[in-house]
Design an enzyme around this catalytic site. Structure first.
Site, PDB file in Angstrom:
ATOM      1  CG  PHE A  12      -2.386   0.027   0.854  1.00  0.00           C
ATOM      2  CD1 PHE A  12      -2.950  -0.969   0.085  1.00  0.00           C
ATOM      3  CD2 PHE A  12      -3.204   1.083   1.273  1.00  0.00           C
ATOM      4  CE1 PHE A  12      -4.294  -0.927  -0.264  1.00  0.00           C
ATOM      5  CE2 PHE A  12      -4.542   1.129   0.932  1.00  0.00           C
ATOM      6  CZ  PHE A  12      -5.092   0.129   0.157  1.00  0.00           C
ATOM      7  CD  GLN A  42      -5.836  10.550   2.123  1.00  0.00           C
ATOM      8  OE1 GLN A  42      -6.620   9.647   2.422  1.00  0.00           O
ATOM      9  NE2 GLN A  42      -4.569  10.530   2.471  1.00  0.00           N
ATOM     10  CG  HIS A  87      -8.150   7.978  -3.004  1.00  0.00           C
ATOM     11  ND1 HIS A  87      -7.788   7.382  -4.182  1.00  0.00           N
ATOM     12  CD2 HIS A  87      -7.998   7.045  -2.037  1.00  0.00           C
ATOM     13  CE1 HIS A  87      -7.437   6.132  -3.936  1.00  0.00           C
ATOM     14  NE2 HIS A  87      -7.548   5.897  -2.636  1.00  0.00           N
ATOM     15  CG  LEU A 113     -11.972   4.800  -3.459  1.00  0.00           C
ATOM     16  CD1 LEU A 113     -10.951   5.911  -3.437  1.00  0.00           C
ATOM     17  CD2 LEU A 113     -12.180   4.251  -2.059  1.00  0.00           C
ATOM     18  CD  GLU A 168      -2.957   3.899  -1.324  1.00  0.00           C
ATOM     19  OE1 GLU A 168      -3.541   4.998  -1.229  1.00  0.00           O
ATOM     20  OE2 GLU A 168      -2.066   3.549  -0.555  1.00  0.00           O
ATOM     21  NE  ARG A 183      -4.910   6.587   0.035  1.00  0.00           N
ATOM     22  CZ  ARG A 183      -5.894   6.029   0.724  1.00  0.00           C
ATOM     23  NH1 ARG A 183      -6.609   6.756   1.575  1.00  0.00           N
ATOM     24  NH2 ARG A 183      -6.168   4.755   0.581  1.00  0.00           N
ATOM     25  CG  HIS A 220     -10.605   9.192   0.095  1.00  0.00           C
ATOM     26  ND1 HIS A 220     -11.655   8.364  -0.223  1.00  0.00           N
ATOM     27  CD2 HIS A 220      -9.724   8.417   0.773  1.00  0.00           C
ATOM     28  CE1 HIS A 220     -11.411   7.145   0.251  1.00  0.00           C
ATOM     29  NE2 HIS A 220     -10.257   7.153   0.875  1.00  0.00           N
ATOM     30  NE  ARG A 243      -7.440   7.959   5.988  1.00  0.00           N
ATOM     31  CZ  ARG A 243      -7.606   7.026   5.042  1.00  0.00           C
ATOM     32  NH1 ARG A 243      -6.895   5.918   5.075  1.00  0.00           N
ATOM     33  NH2 ARG A 243      -8.470   7.211   4.064  1.00  0.00           N
TER      34      ARG A 243
END
Lengths: 561, 244
Positions: free
Chosen positions: A113, A229, A231, A241, A244, A275, A340, A375
């Protein structure tokens, strides 16, 4: 008048985890949500949950990645707790029946990730949030004798006693419009984020910042509100979305010229930089004319073996087909950065306690702050569970030592009057119009790149919309499932939250994490290695103060991926 | 395009309901079915009428909130999708669409297109959980779970509890939901100790609200997650074993 030891507002992962912890500690618990618990937005978390569970991984490595991801704005004491407790939390979930992905040998599988130095994301295809939420709900049902569920109740305000302690909440039963005071020795806000302040957003329609605004209105400071954030991979237009996990499985990003542009921005981590970095790279490509005409770049998932995509990314196969008309196993899909997650929220300590006695906050509504300026993917599910549990335990412990409390019903009558006034208005703008204008404006002026002029203008618009919202009219005047009334109340919450986001962004005159100021493009640790706290200041713009960032092991360094 | 909607309107749980006909213009291919309802509601509000109440939240097929009967089919004619994933490109100018709430004695109507699905909660309450051992958890990797079992459990866990299976069934049976919830737990090692108790509890609770399964298979055809009726076979097998 229902009375409980602990009242939990919101029934997503944080709320349900808090309820289970409080019940286990012996408290009587009420959990309340404006939707059915399994419809909560935790559902939409796709990619996974981070934990340093492999023998060759360490919680320190997870914590450092999180600190670096936060651009050093995260509080390191809280991050240490979260990362240290993560492995046991994942095991607990596994025991409760979560079907984490297993390898061919039957072992728990992980995926890579963004921003992580090891593959430590545990997952269930790309429906991790849903799988967790349903299993927690099963656990909640197991404790149904100790936990009262109030589904489809809408909180109109937090209740306070004469000393300013939070003693529960006032809520409207959506089914029939009745108002009720729920008293509790401890109240936990777990009502999620505020993505609906932006349009489009990956967030569901219910994410309207209710809890953030309710706490703010009774004097609790908010923190890190400027940190929104974006995304990197959302669909153009509707903001849906694309997890990720797609990049974690090996998908690449290309601009319209066919260039794998992340080479220029993050030569080591490439698509798996954090991100904020990837979103900024995409937006730069788009702004400089190397995107597609519809303001997008391409995410190429065809790099991932088709069989693997169909197994591990099944939901986005459907999303590509249904919402973009694209078979992602055969052709690239157009994506762009989209709103996001809000890193900021109600300022809370490592046990979820806010500055209002009796009021706790956990999950996206709270700012502990474990995410700081940005984050990491798959840390939000972890945040909800760890701090949900800790809040539940501490809220129950607080209640155990307390005599019975009293709350005045006058607060119910005040809110009944407010709603009656709202229903009787006429001649103003429609609620939905104001909501649309707010979201579109925020997405334009308070997005990936920000500057003083745009933010100042954004603040003026929010102030005007606040004035207009006071006279806004609704059409449904009934009592059964009156979604118009809820929409008007939600708009009020969203405007309070939006103002704090804008004021925080104006105040932070540097670039850190998700906040990039084109007029202050550098991170400035000398002046801005601190949190911005915002408090309600009558009807005026919020009052600004600062609080220090807790640093335990990791001094700020330059951040490259 | 211009569409005619025959829409079920019902002001409350005990009020009589009926169809109203509305014409909606300016519908585009890209709209989802819920966006069509949004457009209708904007129009109704503009005309001073009450908007149609319907459930929706994530609008990407994961939350399980939405769900209506579209021309008699739960979530509409397209396979493997929830109502929010159904797009108007499936329709053409001049079409008439009949829109109703999910119909089942187990799902009483609350208002317009919204139904009360809390019977599902009662089924879970009757045993649809694992009583995890508390205290120190042994490493999850100490007990290897065969990938095939874990994958099948995951297929069952994909259920979003929307209720389309019940609405699609001519008998209004709740078997597919119950079977998915049961299989998810009954396939895992941690689900074994309570397997029999869970199966009996959930199946018998289900029978309090829903009809009987007679293998019409409509449930699986309507399921937005395409959950297989094989799980119903597993439910029957587990139930017979538990009751023996």
């Amino acid at each position: 008048m229902p009375v409980h030891d602990v009242l939990i507002i919101g029934a997503g992962l944080a709320g349900q985890r808090a309820a289970l912890a409080a019940a286990r500690a012996g408290a009587t618990v009420a959990i309340m949500s404006k939707v059915h618990p399994v419809r909560s937005h935790s559902n939409a978390a796709a990619g996974g949950i981070n934990a340093a569970l492999n023998p060759d991984d360490s919680w320190e490595s997870h914590a450092f990645d999180t600190v670096k991801g936060s651009d050093y704005l995260g509080d390191q004491d809280a991050i240490e707790i979260m990362c240290r407790e993560a492995p046991n939390e994942v095991l607990w979930l596994e025991h409760a029946g979560v079907t984490f992905h297993r390898s061919a040998e039957g072992k728990l599988g992980t995926r890579a990730f963004g921003g992580a130095s090891a593959a430590r994301t545990y997952y269930i295809a790309d429906i991790t949030g849903q799988a967790l939420l349903h299993v927690l709900y099963e656990q909640l049902m197991k404790h149904h004798e100790q936990i009262d569920r109030y589904e489809e109740w809408f909180i109109t305000g937090l209740a306070q006693d004469d000393e300013g302690n939070c003693v529960g909440a006032i809520a409207r039963n959506i089914r029939d419009g009745a108002m009720e005071l729920f008293t509790a020795k401890s109240t936990i806000l777990a009502s999620g984020g505020a993505g609906q302040c932006f349009k489009p957003t990956t967030n569901a329609l219910i994410c309207t910042g209710d809890g953030i605004a309710q706490a703010y209105r009774i004097g609790a400071p908010l923190m890190d509100m400027e940190m929104i954030q974006y995304h990197p991979t959302t669909l153009q237009g509707n903001g849906i979305l694309i997890t990720e996990g797609a990049r974690g499985e090996g998908a690449h990003l290309y601009n319209a010229e066919g260039e794998r542009f992340m080479e220029k921005y993050a030569p080591n981590k490439m698509e798996l930089a954090s991100r904020d970095v990837v979103s900024r790279a995409e937006q730069t490509e788009i702004n400089e004319g190397r995107g597609f005409p519809d303001g997008t770049v391409a995410l190429d998932i065809t790099k991932v073996p088709r069989k693997r995509t169909l197994e591990a990314l099944r939901e986005i196969v459907n999303i590509g087909r249904d919402f973009a008309g694209v078979d992602i196993t055969r052709e690239p899909i157009r994506i762009r950065p989209g709103c996001h997650y809000i890193m900021g929220g109600v300022k809370a300590d490592i046990n979820g306690a806010t500055s209002i006695p009796g009021l706790y906050a956990a999950g996206e509504v709270a700012c502990v702050s474990v995410h700081g300026g940005n984050r990491l993917g798959a840390n939000s599910l972890l945040d909800t569970l760890i701090f949900g549990r800790r809040s539940g335990e501490h809220a129950a412990a607080r209640a155990a030592g307390m005599p019975a409390i009293t709350a005045s019903r006058a607060q119910v009558r005040d809110q009944e009057r407010e709603i009656a006034d709202l229903m009787n208005r006429s001649g103003g703008r429609r609620v939905s119009e104001i909501r649309d204008e707010l979201g579109t404006m925020m997405n334009e002026k308070v997005a990936v790149f920000r500057d003083h002029a745009g933010l100042t203008e954004a603040h003026e618009v929010v102030r005007r919309l606040k004035d207009e919202a006071r006279f806004a009219t609704i059409d449904d005047r009934g009592t059964v499932f009156n979604q118009d009334v809820l929409g008007a109340l939600e708009l009020g919450y969203m405007l309070d939250v939006a103002e704090c986001i804008v004021v925080g962004a104006l105040e932070r005159r540097e670039s850190r994490g998700a906040q990039f100021r084109t007029d202050f493009p550098k991170r400035n640790d000398d002046e801005w290695l601190k949190h911005i706290d915002l408090s309600m200041n009558g009807g005026d713009a919020p009052k600004v103060s600062y609080s220090p960032v807790t640093i335990t092991k990791w001094e700020p360094q330059e951040r490259t991926y | 395009m211009k569409l005619t909607l025959k829409m079920w309107r019902q002001s409350g749980p005990d009020a009589p309901g009926g169809f109203q006909t509305y014409v909606v213009d300016g519908v585009t291919d890209e709209m989802s079915f819920l966006e069509l309802l949004d457009v209708l509601n904007e129009q109704l509000v503009g005309e001073g009428e009450e908007p149609v109440a319907f459930d929706s939240d994530c609008r990407e097929g994961i939350c399980g909130s939405c769900g209506v009967m579209i021309d008699g089919q739960a979530h509409g004619p397209q396979r493997g999708t929830a109502t929010c994933q159904l797009h108007m490109r499936l329709y053409k100018d001049g079409d008439t669409i009949v829109v109703e709430p999910f119909r089942s004695a187990g799902f009483p109507v609350i208002k317009d297109l919204m139904v009360d699905r809390s019977a599902f909660d009662r089924i879970i309450e009757a045993g649809g959980f694992i009583t995890a051992p508390t205290g120190s958890a042994p490493d999850a990797n100490l007990i290897a779970v065969p990938k095939m079992d874990s994958d099948r459990a995951m297929d069952a866990a994909a259920c979003i509890g929307c209720g389309a299976c019940v609405a699609a069934c001519p008998n209004g049976a709740g078997q597919l939901f119950t079977a998915a919830k049961l299989a998810h737990l009954n396939l895992l090692p941690q689900g074994q100790p309570e397997r029999q108790r869970r199966t009996i509890g959930m199946v018998e609770e289900m029978e309090n609200y829903f009809g009987s399964c007679t293998n019409h298979r409509e449930c699986s055809a309507a399921c937005p997650k395409e959950i297989s009726i094989d799980f119903i076979a597993m439910l029957n097998r587990d139930y017979r074993k538990a009751r023996r």
